[in-house]
Design a protein around this motif. Sequence first.
Motif, PDB file in Angstrom:
ATOM      1  N   ASP A 180       0.402  -2.132 -14.191  1.00 33.48           N
ATOM      2  CA  ASP A 180       1.715  -2.016 -13.607  1.00 33.48           C
ATOM      3  C   ASP A 180       3.249  -0.808 -14.246  1.00 33.48           C
ATOM      4  N   ASP A 188       2.177   1.752  -3.609  1.00 35.03           N
ATOM      5  CA  ASP A 188       0.919   2.121  -4.517  1.00 35.03           C
ATOM      6  C   ASP A 188       1.434   3.590  -4.034  1.00 35.03           C
ATOM      7  N   TRP A 189       0.756   3.921  -3.288  1.00 31.45           N
ATOM      8  CA  TRP A 189       0.103   5.306  -2.993  1.00 31.45           C
ATOM      9  C   TRP A 189       1.929   6.087  -3.873  1.00 31.45           C
ATOM     10  N   SER A 190       3.486   6.185  -2.934  1.00 40.93           N
ATOM     11  CA  SER A 190       4.280   6.292  -3.454  1.00 40.93           C
ATOM     12  C   SER A 190       4.161   6.548  -4.593  1.00 40.93           C
ATOM     13  N   LYS A 191       3.699   5.926  -5.363  1.00 37.99           N
ATOM     14  CA  LYS A 191       3.353   5.488  -7.546  1.00 37.99           C
ATOM     15  C   LYS A 191       2.634   6.678  -7.983  1.00 37.99           C
ATOM     16  N   HIS A 192       1.548   6.514  -6.780  1.00 35.46           N
ATOM     17  CA  HIS A 192       0.841   7.678  -7.507  1.00 35.46           C
ATOM     18  C   HIS A 192       1.342   8.873  -7.400  1.00 35.46           C
ATOM     19  N   LEU A 193       2.411   9.344  -6.269  1.00 33.16           N
ATOM     20  CA  LEU A 193       3.265  10.411  -6.198  1.00 33.16           C
ATOM     21  C   LEU A 193       3.530  10.980  -7.230  1.00 33.16           C
ATOM     22  N   GLU A 207       5.274  15.294  -0.318  1.00 30.34           N
ATOM     23  CA  GLU A 207       4.943  16.155  -1.424  1.00 30.34           C
ATOM     24  C   GLU A 207       5.991  17.422  -1.533  1.00 30.34           C
ATOM     25  N   THR A 221       5.190   8.073  -9.454  1.00 27.31           N
ATOM     26  CA  THR A 221       5.213   8.364 -11.152  1.00 27.31           C
ATOM     27  C   THR A 221       5.014   9.311 -12.373  1.00 27.31           C
ATOM     28  N   GLN A 262       0.850  -1.343  -0.083  1.00 27.74           N
ATOM     29  CA  GLN A 262       0.076  -0.246   0.226  1.00 27.74           C
ATOM     30  C   GLN A 262       0.677   1.710   0.258  1.00 27.74           C
TER      31      GLN A 262
END
Length: 345
Positions: free
Chosen positions: A60, A17-22, A84, A24, A14
């Motif tokens: 992915d 996933d959170w890191s990739k959302h920021l 951020e 990528t 999780q």
Amino acid sequence: MVQFGTTQRRSGTQVLDWSKHLVTPALRAAVDRLPDSVRHVAQYHFGWRDEQGKVVQTADSGGGRAIRPALVLVAARAVGGTAERAVPAACAVELVHNFTLLHDDLMDRDPTRRHRAASWTVFGPSAAILGGDALLALAFDELSRCTRSTGSEHGLLAGVLLEMVDGQGADLSFEERADVDLSECLRMAAGKTGALLGGACALGGALGGGSAAQVEQLRGFGAHLGLAYQCLDDVHGIWGDPRDTGKVARSDLVNRKKSLPVVATLSSGLPAGDELAKLYHGDGPLPAADVDRAVELIEVAGGREWTEKRAAEHQERAMDCLRSAELEEQPEAELVELARLALRQ
């Protein structure tokens, strides 16, 4: 304390996933700034496009698990900062990591990366070198975009790169030597793998406003995590399933690489170590029958057991660093989860 909070606990997956959302979107935007001559190589390497330049439509397509940028973001939060503000640094770390992969695959002549043909086999060695160079330059450009800069980030990243180059240089020199000892091999691993993981955590801590002591403990956490990871990666390189590793089975042995289990065996003083030394003496790929025998010898001499014990030791030392850093509870727990995920636990 290193413990899991009772609320809002996130697993390592999780957190990724959170890191990739920021990260990528920023990473893709950075790669889009590359010149036409190298952009396709980078996009292929990251898994975003195929050999012909067509967009890859997968759930992915971010180019691996991307644990390093996640460490940057969580480390920033762990000292009271925001993720951020650390996104450009997270991008920079991921760009540096992939710069090394492009070059390492070529130097090691590894034909595959992430379950498909390595970039150098698709575009040629020269294009892969230039692609890696471009990612390195882009990393420093991206780092300059951090809004909360301490003025030390570029020097920190440059120092990490010098450690990595030194580690890779040692690794290459081992191929020409028969007298590599375990302390040298561990120093090489610290440079090749520990330096960037430690640097990722230190960058996050610095950009999050952490104290000098917190930044140093975070660096230690990442560095020991990197050593533990390298120990287990060397084990998986011999005994792992290629479907999981994404690389050719036992390629380190085929290439006569002096990985940690191999050097532990060669240094054992046992007959199995002497026999392995004879097998390793020579040029060219190790024949299949000799590869099978080498696996047996490493097991008999305790090379696998020694390496797995070192992994456990460095994992515990990484946790000791977290216990000493006085971090925010939830992100500290997430760093533990990321460590477990990195070590495939």
